[in-house]
Write a protein that holds these residues in place. Structure first.
Motif, PDB file in Angstrom:
ATOM      1  N   LEU A  76      29.551  -4.131   6.794  1.00  0.00           N
ATOM      2  CA  LEU A  76      28.736  -5.125   7.483  1.00  0.00           C
ATOM      3  C   LEU A  76      27.808  -4.462   8.503  1.00  0.00           C
ATOM      4  CD1 LEU A  76      31.333  -7.997   8.065  1.00  0.00           C
ATOM      5  CD2 LEU A  76      29.370  -8.021   6.498  1.00  0.00           C
ATOM      6  N   VAL A  77      28.351  -3.532   9.281  1.00  0.00           N
ATOM      7  CA  VAL A  77      27.534  -2.854  10.296  1.00  0.00           C
ATOM      8  C   VAL A  77      26.475  -1.968   9.636  1.00  0.00           C
ATOM      9  CG1 VAL A  77      27.591  -1.208  12.202  1.00  0.00           C
ATOM     10  CG2 VAL A  77      29.372  -2.943  12.007  1.00  0.00           C
ATOM     11  N   ALA A  78      26.831  -1.305   8.532  1.00  0.00           N
ATOM     12  CA  ALA A  78      25.878  -0.456   7.832  1.00  0.00           C
ATOM     13  C   ALA A  78      24.707  -1.261   7.264  1.00  0.00           C
ATOM     14  CB  ALA A  78      26.568   0.314   6.711  1.00  0.00           C
ATOM     15  N   ALA A  79      24.965  -2.523   6.898  1.00  0.00           N
ATOM     16  CA  ALA A  79      23.913  -3.370   6.337  1.00  0.00           C
ATOM     17  C   ALA A  79      23.001  -3.955   7.413  1.00  0.00           C
ATOM     18  CB  ALA A  79      24.526  -4.499   5.515  1.00  0.00           C
ATOM     19  N   LEU A  80      23.451  -3.955   8.667  1.00  0.00           N
ATOM     20  CA  LEU A  80      22.692  -4.613   9.734  1.00  0.00           C
ATOM     21  C   LEU A  80      21.306  -4.004   9.947  1.00  0.00           C
ATOM     22  CD1 LEU A  80      22.799  -6.853  11.821  1.00  0.00           C
ATOM     23  CD2 LEU A  80      23.852  -5.242  13.430  1.00  0.00           C
ATOM     24  N   PRO A  81      21.129  -2.660   9.999  1.00  0.00           N
ATOM     25  CA  PRO A  81      19.767  -2.122  10.166  1.00  0.00           C
ATOM     26  C   PRO A  81      18.821  -2.513   9.033  1.00  0.00           C
ATOM     27  CG  PRO A  81      21.401  -0.421  10.607  1.00  0.00           C
ATOM     28  CD  PRO A  81      22.137  -1.575  10.017  1.00  0.00           C
ATOM     29  N   THR A  82      19.344  -2.548   7.806  1.00  0.00           N
ATOM     30  CA  THR A  82      18.500  -2.953   6.681  1.00  0.00           C
ATOM     31  C   THR A  82      17.985  -4.372   6.893  1.00  0.00           C
ATOM     32  OG1 THR A  82      19.798  -1.541   5.213  1.00  0.00           O
ATOM     33  CG2 THR A  82      18.406  -3.200   4.178  1.00  0.00           C
ATOM     34  N   VAL A  83      18.872  -5.262   7.361  1.00  0.00           N
ATOM     35  CA  VAL A  83      18.493  -6.657   7.591  1.00  0.00           C
ATOM     36  C   VAL A  83      17.436  -6.749   8.694  1.00  0.00           C
ATOM     37  CG1 VAL A  83      19.308  -8.918   8.367  1.00  0.00           C
ATOM     38  CG2 VAL A  83      20.686  -7.552   6.784  1.00  0.00           C
ATOM     39  N   THR A  84      17.638  -6.052   9.808  1.00  0.00           N
ATOM     40  CA  THR A  84      16.704  -6.173  10.930  1.00  0.00           C
ATOM     41  C   THR A  84      15.350  -5.547  10.602  1.00  0.00           C
ATOM     42  OG1 THR A  84      17.597  -4.140  11.934  1.00  0.00           O
ATOM     43  CG2 THR A  84      18.540  -6.241  12.653  1.00  0.00           C
ATOM     44  N   PHE A  85      15.351  -4.460   9.830  1.00  0.00           N
ATOM     45  CA  PHE A  85      14.070  -3.872   9.440  1.00  0.00           C
ATOM     46  C   PHE A  85      13.317  -4.795   8.486  1.00  0.00           C
ATOM     47  CE2 PHE A  85      15.337   0.132  11.310  1.00  0.00           C
ATOM     48  CZ  PHE A  85      14.135   0.767  11.579  1.00  0.00           C
ATOM     49  N   VAL A  86      14.031  -5.442   7.568  1.00  0.00           N
ATOM     50  CA  VAL A  86      13.382  -6.387   6.655  1.00  0.00           C
ATOM     51  C   VAL A  86      12.813  -7.564   7.443  1.00  0.00           C
ATOM     52  CG1 VAL A  86      13.784  -8.029   4.793  1.00  0.00           C
ATOM     53  CG2 VAL A  86      14.717  -5.718   4.633  1.00  0.00           C
ATOM     54  N   VAL A  87      13.550  -8.053   8.432  1.00  0.00           N
ATOM     55  CA  VAL A  87      13.060  -9.158   9.273  1.00  0.00           C
ATOM     56  C   VAL A  87      11.788  -8.738  10.004  1.00  0.00           C
ATOM     57  CG1 VAL A  87      13.580 -10.541  11.327  1.00  0.00           C
ATOM     58  CG2 VAL A  87      15.298 -10.271   9.542  1.00  0.00           C
ATOM     59  N   ALA A  88      11.793  -7.521  10.558  1.00  0.00           N
ATOM     60  CA  ALA A  88      10.611  -7.047  11.284  1.00  0.00           C
ATOM     61  C   ALA A  88       9.414  -6.875  10.356  1.00  0.00           C
ATOM     62  CB  ALA A  88      10.936  -5.725  11.986  1.00  0.00           C
ATOM     63  N   LEU A  89       9.660  -6.408   9.127  1.00  0.00           N
ATOM     64  CA  LEU A  89       8.564  -6.267   8.159  1.00  0.00           C
ATOM     65  C   LEU A  89       7.982  -7.625   7.794  1.00  0.00           C
ATOM     66  CD1 LEU A  89       9.975  -3.479   5.800  1.00  0.00           C
ATOM     67  CD2 LEU A  89       7.878  -3.352   7.143  1.00  0.00           C
ATOM     68  N   ARG A  90       8.842  -8.607   7.592  1.00  0.00           N
ATOM     69  CA  ARG A  90       8.374  -9.941   7.218  1.00  0.00           C
ATOM     70  C   ARG A  90       7.637 -10.618   8.361  1.00  0.00           C
ATOM     71  NH1 ARG A  90      10.387 -12.444   2.708  1.00  0.00           N
ATOM     72  NH2 ARG A  90      10.247 -14.475   3.741  1.00  0.00           N
ATOM     73  N   SER A  91       8.023 -10.321   9.590  1.00  0.00           N
ATOM     74  CA  SER A  91       7.377 -10.943  10.746  1.00  0.00           C
ATOM     75  C   SER A  91       6.068 -10.257  11.126  1.00  0.00           C
ATOM     76  CB  SER A  91       8.322 -10.915  11.954  1.00  0.00           C
ATOM     77  OG  SER A  91       8.504  -9.585  12.401  1.00  0.00           O
ATOM     78  N   GLY A  92       5.803  -9.091  10.546  1.00  0.00           N
ATOM     79  CA  GLY A  92       4.593  -8.357  10.888  1.00  0.00           C
ATOM     80  C   GLY A  92       4.730  -7.492  12.119  1.00  0.00           C
ATOM     81  N   ASN A  93       5.940  -7.332  12.637  1.00  0.00           N
ATOM     82  CA  ASN A  93       6.134  -6.513  13.824  1.00  0.00           C
ATOM     83  C   ASN A  93       6.151  -5.019  13.510  1.00  0.00           C
ATOM     84  OD1 ASN A  93       6.320  -6.816  16.629  1.00  0.00           O
ATOM     85  ND2 ASN A  93       8.489  -6.288  16.632  1.00  0.00           N
ATOM     86  N   LEU A  94       6.159  -4.684  12.217  1.00  0.00           N
ATOM     87  CA  LEU A  94       6.090  -3.289  11.784  1.00  0.00           C
ATOM     88  C   LEU A  94       4.847  -3.111  10.916  1.00  0.00           C
ATOM     89  CD1 LEU A  94       9.742  -2.285  10.818  1.00  0.00           C
ATOM     90  CD2 LEU A  94       8.341  -1.267  12.593  1.00  0.00           C
ATOM     91  N   PRO A  95       3.731  -2.657  11.486  1.00  0.00           N
ATOM     92  CA  PRO A  95       2.543  -2.397  10.667  1.00  0.00           C
ATOM     93  C   PRO A  95       2.806  -1.222   9.712  1.00  0.00           C
ATOM     94  CG  PRO A  95       2.018  -2.476  13.013  1.00  0.00           C
ATOM     95  CD  PRO A  95       3.513  -2.402  12.903  1.00  0.00           C
ATOM     96  N   LEU A  96       1.837  -0.951   8.862  1.00  0.00           N
ATOM     97  CA  LEU A  96       1.958   0.146   7.891  1.00  0.00           C
ATOM     98  C   LEU A  96       3.209  -0.048   7.040  1.00  0.00           C
ATOM     99  CD1 LEU A  96       1.124   3.080  10.331  1.00  0.00           C
ATOM    100  CD2 LEU A  96      -0.472   1.826   8.910  1.00  0.00           C
ATOM    101  N   ARG A  97       3.201  -1.058   6.208  1.00  0.00           N
ATOM    102  CA  ARG A  97       4.399  -1.491   5.493  1.00  0.00           C
ATOM    103  C   ARG A  97       4.993  -0.415   4.596  1.00  0.00           C
ATOM    104  NH1 ARG A  97       5.536  -6.881   5.209  1.00  0.00           N
ATOM    105  NH2 ARG A  97       6.502  -6.564   3.178  1.00  0.00           N
ATOM    106  N   ARG A  98       4.167   0.333   3.888  1.00  0.00           N
ATOM    107  CA  ARG A  98       4.704   1.271   2.900  1.00  0.00           C
ATOM    108  C   ARG A  98       5.634   2.322   3.503  1.00  0.00           C
ATOM    109  NH1 ARG A  98      -0.375   2.484  -1.254  1.00  0.00           N
ATOM    110  NH2 ARG A  98      -0.537   0.353  -2.096  1.00  0.00           N
ATOM    111  N   PRO A  99       5.252   2.978   4.612  1.00  0.00           N
ATOM    112  CA  PRO A  99       6.193   3.952   5.186  1.00  0.00           C
ATOM    113  C   PRO A  99       7.520   3.331   5.585  1.00  0.00           C
ATOM    114  CG  PRO A  99       4.004   4.229   6.123  1.00  0.00           C
ATOM    115  CD  PRO A  99       3.974   2.963   5.349  1.00  0.00           C
TER     116      PRO A  99
END
Length: 475
Positions: free
Chosen positions: A42-65
């Motif tokens: 569960l803890v190992a999956a948490l960063p994947t979830v938060t990064f996906v949320v940030a990508l979907r919200s647009g808080n992480l520009p330059l999507r491909r990297p």
């Protein structure tokens, strides 16, 4: 691009991290032997979830990297699902050379490669300093490996040691880079600090996992959980948007290398290997070849940066030596050399002729007196632009100084060039102080085949023609 709406405010991110960092270790211990792999998953999956949320919200520009970075995190989750008891059973940092070891190194490589691509614009503003920091950090990993990790790897395979050593050296290099970047002020400091802490905790988990002491496996597992939690809050912080952007007003710089520090860092691994060899120990046998292979690209990159910086400085100096600072036109020294060169071509028969037009502005002094020198500089800049537009591609336009300009045409005749310049400069100019007008008096002189005129004589003839026109206009 405007700044996107933050996923959560900064204070909530810090609170979330503190709560998770407190609850997760307690939950891990309370879960017992059977439930601990589930908590780790569960803890190992948490960063994947938060990064996906940030990508979907647009808080992480330059999507491909960042998608590449997330794929590395997803690979860690796959490894956790495939071998759920691997960390709990104390196999983290044991350098067994197994498939989980390989997947761990691959996932770290994917995440770091994606993050580096995402941060490349940020790193470009201090590229030389970042490379220096990476070199020092990577070389600092040598003593950590020789004295802190490798001696405890009993029964480890060569493949496992190689993978673990690469992981340790890369993490040390990353820590050096992040230390350099995290010292800058601004909204990016907090997420960069979280990334720095993540790298440091991951390195600590690998080091503790290599120990055979009682409780080392439990501590390594707890550190492993904490590394995932620290990484999970990075994309949620509102300042993560600034991480991928250069600082406002920052200028890219090659950076000045600190040669003493670099020399000491680059000497570390060879000295360690020499000392261990004299002692009859093989604990540094992997360090020299692997460490050297990882250092060489960074050294080459640093040399490349210094070469680019030097070439840029040489081009800048050459330009400044031959151009007027205010208008960007050729300066007196450069145009005099070009006239000499053109006259030599005429004398040899390579050119049909050369004409110089000396242009002196009329009514420029009242602009300076009435509006000041800043507006006067604006007027000179506009005059330079109009002169360049009125001339042909092969003509040379220069500012001699003050309000005097010189045009050189390498041709048998100047045609209607003087008329075009006269018409262009007599048009009113709209400056910051309002519309102003200047005129121009032009004196022309020509040298053709068989004419032994020198540069000084040619310009003197143009000057005499210009003053004759001024006198006629005043009469």
């Amino acid at each position: 691009m405007g700044r996107p709406r933050a996923v959560v405010p900064a204070w909530a991110v810090h609170v979330f991290f503190l709560v998770c960092a407190t609850v997760a270790p307690i939950g891990y211990e309370l879960a017992g032997h059977a439930g601990q792999p589930a908590v780790q998953t569960l803890v190992a999956a948490l960063p994947t979830v938060t990064f996906v949320v940030a990508l979907r919200s647009g808080n992480l520009p330059l999507r491909r990297p960042w998608v590449m970075a997330v794929s590395g995190l997803a690979l860690l989750v796959v490894a956790q699902l495939a071998w759920p008891s691997w960390v709990r059973d104390g196999r983290l940092g044991q350098a067994e050379g197994s498939l989980p070891d390989l997947m761990l190194s691959a996932s770290h490589g994917l995440f770091l490669a994606g993050a580096a691509l995402g941060l490349r614009r940020r790193m470009a503003e201090d590229a030389g300093g970042i490379v220096d920091a990476a070199l020092v950090g990577l070389c600092a990993g040598g003593p950590l490996w020789v004295w802190g990790i490798q001696p405890h790897l009993t029964g480890a395979s060569i493949t496992g040691q190689t993978l673990l050593l690469i992981d340790v050296l890369v993490l040390c290099g990353v820590i050096g880079c992040l230390l350099r970047m995290a010292t800058t002020a601004g909204p990016a400091r907090a997420p960069l600090t979280y990334l720095l802490v993540t790298a440091a905790i991951t390195l600590a988990a690998l080091g503790v996992g290599s120990l055979s002491a009682d409780g080392a496996d439990r501590l390594a597992a707890q550190l492993w959980l904490l590394a995932f939690l620290t990484l999970a809050v990075v994309p949620l912080h509102p300042g993560v948007f600034a991480v991928t952007e250069p600082r406002p007003g920052a200028q890219p710089s090659g950076g000045r290398p600190h040669l003493a520090w670099l020399a000491a860092a680059l000497s570390t691994n060879p000295l360690l290997t020499a000392v261990q060899t004299m002692r009859g120990s093989d604990s540094a046998s992997l360090l020299l070849p692997i460490g050297t292979l990882m250092v060489i690209p960074l050294v080459l990159l640093r040399i490349h940066r210094l070469t680019v910086q030097r070439e840029h400085a040489e081009r800048t100096l050459a330009y400044q030596a031959s151009h007027d600072e205010l208008t960007g036109l050729c300066n007196r020294r450069h145009v005099m050399g070009e006239i000499d060169h053109a006259l030599t071509g005429v004398h040899r028969g390579d050119l049909a002729g050369v004409t110089v037009l000396l242009c002196d502005l009329n009514g420029f002094k009242p602009i300076n007196d009435r509006f000041g020198h800043l507006v006067g500089d604006e007027a000179l800049t506009v005059v330079a632009q109009r002169l360049a537009a009125a001339t042909a591609a092969g003509d040379l336009v220069a500012r001699l100084g003050g309000d005097e300009f010189l045009v050189v045409r390498r041709a048998a005749t100047a045609g209607d060039l003087a008329d075009r310049i006269h018409d262009a400069l007599n048009e009113p100019m709209l400056l910051s102080a309002g519309p102003v007008s200047v005129g121009v008096t032009i004196g022309a002189a020509h040298a053709g085949p068989g004419d032994a005129t020198s540069r000084e004589a040619l310009i003197a003839r143009a000057d005499a023609a210009m003053y004759a026109r001024k006198a006629a206009r005043a009469a």
